[in-house]
Enzyme design. Structure first.
Site, short mmCIF file in Angstrom:
data_model
loop_
_atom_site.label_atom_id
_atom_site.label_comp_id
_atom_site.label_asym_id
_atom_site.label_seq_id
_atom_site.Cartn_x
_atom_site.Cartn_y
_atom_site.Cartn_z
N ASP A 30 0.86 -1.18 0.00
CA ASP A 30 0.00 0.00 0.00
C ASP A 30 0.89 1.23 0.00
OD1 ASP A 30 -1.92 2.13 1.01
OD2 ASP A 30 -3.25 0.39 1.03
N THR A 121 -14.42 -4.74 -7.01
CA THR A 121 -15.66 -4.76 -7.77
C THR A 121 -15.57 -3.74 -8.89
OG1 THR A 121 -16.88 -5.40 -5.78
CG2 THR A 121 -18.16 -4.51 -7.62
N LEU A 151 -17.25 -11.15 0.78
CA LEU A 151 -17.18 -11.12 2.24
C LEU A 151 -18.09 -10.03 2.81
CD1 LEU A 151 -15.25 -8.48 3.13
CD2 LEU A 151 -13.47 -9.99 2.27
N ASN A 206 -25.13 -8.57 -5.35
CA ASN A 206 -25.41 -7.49 -4.41
C ASN A 206 -26.72 -6.78 -4.74
OD1 ASN A 206 -23.19 -8.00 -2.87
ND2 ASN A 206 -22.00 -6.24 -3.54
N CYS A 258 -20.69 -1.51 0.03
CA CYS A 258 -20.96 -2.35 -1.14
C CYS A 258 -22.34 -2.11 -1.75
CB CYS A 258 -20.80 -3.83 -0.77
SG CYS A 258 -19.09 -4.31 -0.43
N ARG A 325 -19.76 4.10 6.48
CA ARG A 325 -20.03 4.53 5.11
C ARG A 325 -21.48 4.20 4.73
NH1 ARG A 325 -15.02 1.75 2.12
NH2 ARG A 325 -15.45 0.24 3.79
#
Length: 445
Positions: A30, A121, A151, A206, A258, A325
């Site tokens: 990262d 995604t 997940l 989803n 998500c 979020r």
């Protein structure tokens, strides 16, 4: 196998740690140096039950390393997994800038055959676009594959190590076979598809789950008007194996990183293909409106909300995580502040993150336990169904509150419990409980 994971956000960190737990040599990379230093010292930047234990274990056994320097680890790696963010653009489309940056960095550093896996995604067709970018930069042998994640925050370790299925999208059998072997120890069905189908499976999954949530919330709203009980309705529906009981729990809507993002993105994907996804647009609209049902019930119980002291229990979008979020609590809190209410809030782990997502306001006070938050309040709104809230003694609310009004946005309690505790109780999809408590010496407005 040697695996490099680019991105130590939620998906990247959990995936990398779990691959190490399976016995592979994993380096998580990262560009956030502070985060890398934290991880190297065994400290976790997110709240996820069990993750800290696995990080420390695999750091100690040498299977897991963290670095902010990507180019040291790709030239001798078997697999590079890209798990960076794809946040929403203002129009709802997925922002692919971080994916493209990662792909270009991979292309500039690979020297021998590498399988480049996109776990983030991404819209349908993204893997093919990234394949062309890599080809334009390097002549090194590579394959690109899509392995979407499924997940859930709060149960991410369990979901990763014991998944329902593994989806592998690949154009080359060589890559598909390697990735199938990587995931065989998980014991889950392995579905091998083309790249575009793998990308669509994640969005379609989803979107379908979000649809179930919005559907049962619509049924709940009707139940409130006609006197039915949505809990009983959902139970009766869910026993039909064609429907199933999962995601039929009425509440104040979905949130998180998500469902909101992916539903908006799929609407845009459809629009770009000249298709109007009317059903999913309605799902999003219903979800947005559902959280404001809390405000309507507060108005019904208290009338004018200006100057009222409203306690909020739960700020994260779901229990088991500190992620706020798209949490319904944000919209609810902002609306109450606009209406002039005084907020007294508590969450077991998410308060710090909540502060970052809501404008600082002297009419909101944070507390370190639920009882201090609810003391002398005119009403309590339960917004996240943390287990510790289920364990409380409801009758104590009458002792500490100005008015024993409970807006249960998650149906955590039963009507029988609320009646026994002497509460004015507003559940979801059920008739509210109004009791005349004035003669008992309790102030009710």
């Amino acid at each position: 196998m040697k695996i490099t994971v680019i991105g130590t956000g939620y998906v990247g960190l959990v995936s990398g740690v779990c691959y190490a737990e399976l016995g592979h040599d994993v380096t998580c990379v990262d560009n956030d140096t502070d985060k890398i230093v934290m991880l190297q010292n065994g400290r976790i930047p997110i709240y996820e039950p069990g993750l800290d234990v696995l990080v420390k274990k695999n750091l100690q056994n040498g299977r897991l390393t963290f670095s902010d320097r990507f180019n040291q680890y790709t030239t001798d790696g078997d697999i590079v997994i890209i798990a960076v963010g794809t946040p929403s653009l203002p129009n709802g489309e997925a922002d692919l800038r971080y994916i493209e940056q990662a792909v270009r960095e991979v292309a500039h550093n690979i020297k021998e055959y590498t399988i480049v896996v996109i776990k983030s995604t991404v819209p349908v067709g993204t893997n093919h676009k990234m394949m062309q970018i890599i080809k334009s930069i390097t002549s090194a042998d590579f394959d690109i594959a899509s392995v979407p994640e499924f997940l859930r925050e709060g149960t991410a370790i369990e979901d990763t190590l014991h998944p329902d299925r593994i989806v592998i999208g690949a154009e080359n059998k060589r890559a598909a076979d390697v990735l199938a072997k990587l995931h065989e120890p998980l014991g889950a069905p392995i579905i091998i598809t083309d790249l575009r189908s793998a990308e669509m499976i994640k969005y379609a999954s989803n979107a379908f789950l979000a649809t179930k949530i919005s559907f049962i919330n619509e049924i709940a709203n009707i139940c409130e008007k006609v006197g039915a009980n949505v809990k009983e309705v959902a139970q009766g529906m869910g026993l039909d194996h064609r429907i199933g009981q999962e995601f039929l729990k009425a509440g104040i809507g979905y949130g998180g990183s998500c469902f909101p993002k992916d539903t908006r993105a799929l609407i845009q994907i459809a629009g770009n293909a000249d298709y109007d996804f009317k059903l999913l647009k309605s799902v999003v609209e219903v979800n947005q409106m559902q959280r404001y049902s809390v405000i309507h019930k507060l108005h019904d119980a208290l009338g004018e909300l200006s100057g009222r002291r409203i306690a909020l229990w739960g700020l994260s979008f779901k229990p088991g995580t500190d992620d706020v979020r798209e949490s319904p609590a944000i919209d609810i809190a902002n609306e109450l502040l606009e209406l002039g209410a005084e907020l007294r809030v508590y969450d077991p782990v998410a308060s710090d993150n909540f502060r970052k997502h809501i404008q600082e306001n002297h009419h909101i006070t944070y507390f370190n336990n639920e009882w201090n938050a609810v003391a002398d309040s005119d009403a309590l709104c339960l917004l996240t169904d943390w287990e510790q809230f289920k364990q409380i003694k409801l009758s104590r609310l009458r002792e500490v509150m100005n008015s024993p009004i409970l807006i249960d946005g998650r149906n955590l309690y039963t009507i029988e419990e609320a009646v026994a505790a002497g509460l004015v109780y507003y559940p979801v999809g059920q008739q509210p409980v109004h009791r005349n408590l004035v003669n008992e010496g309790v102030k009710v407005v």
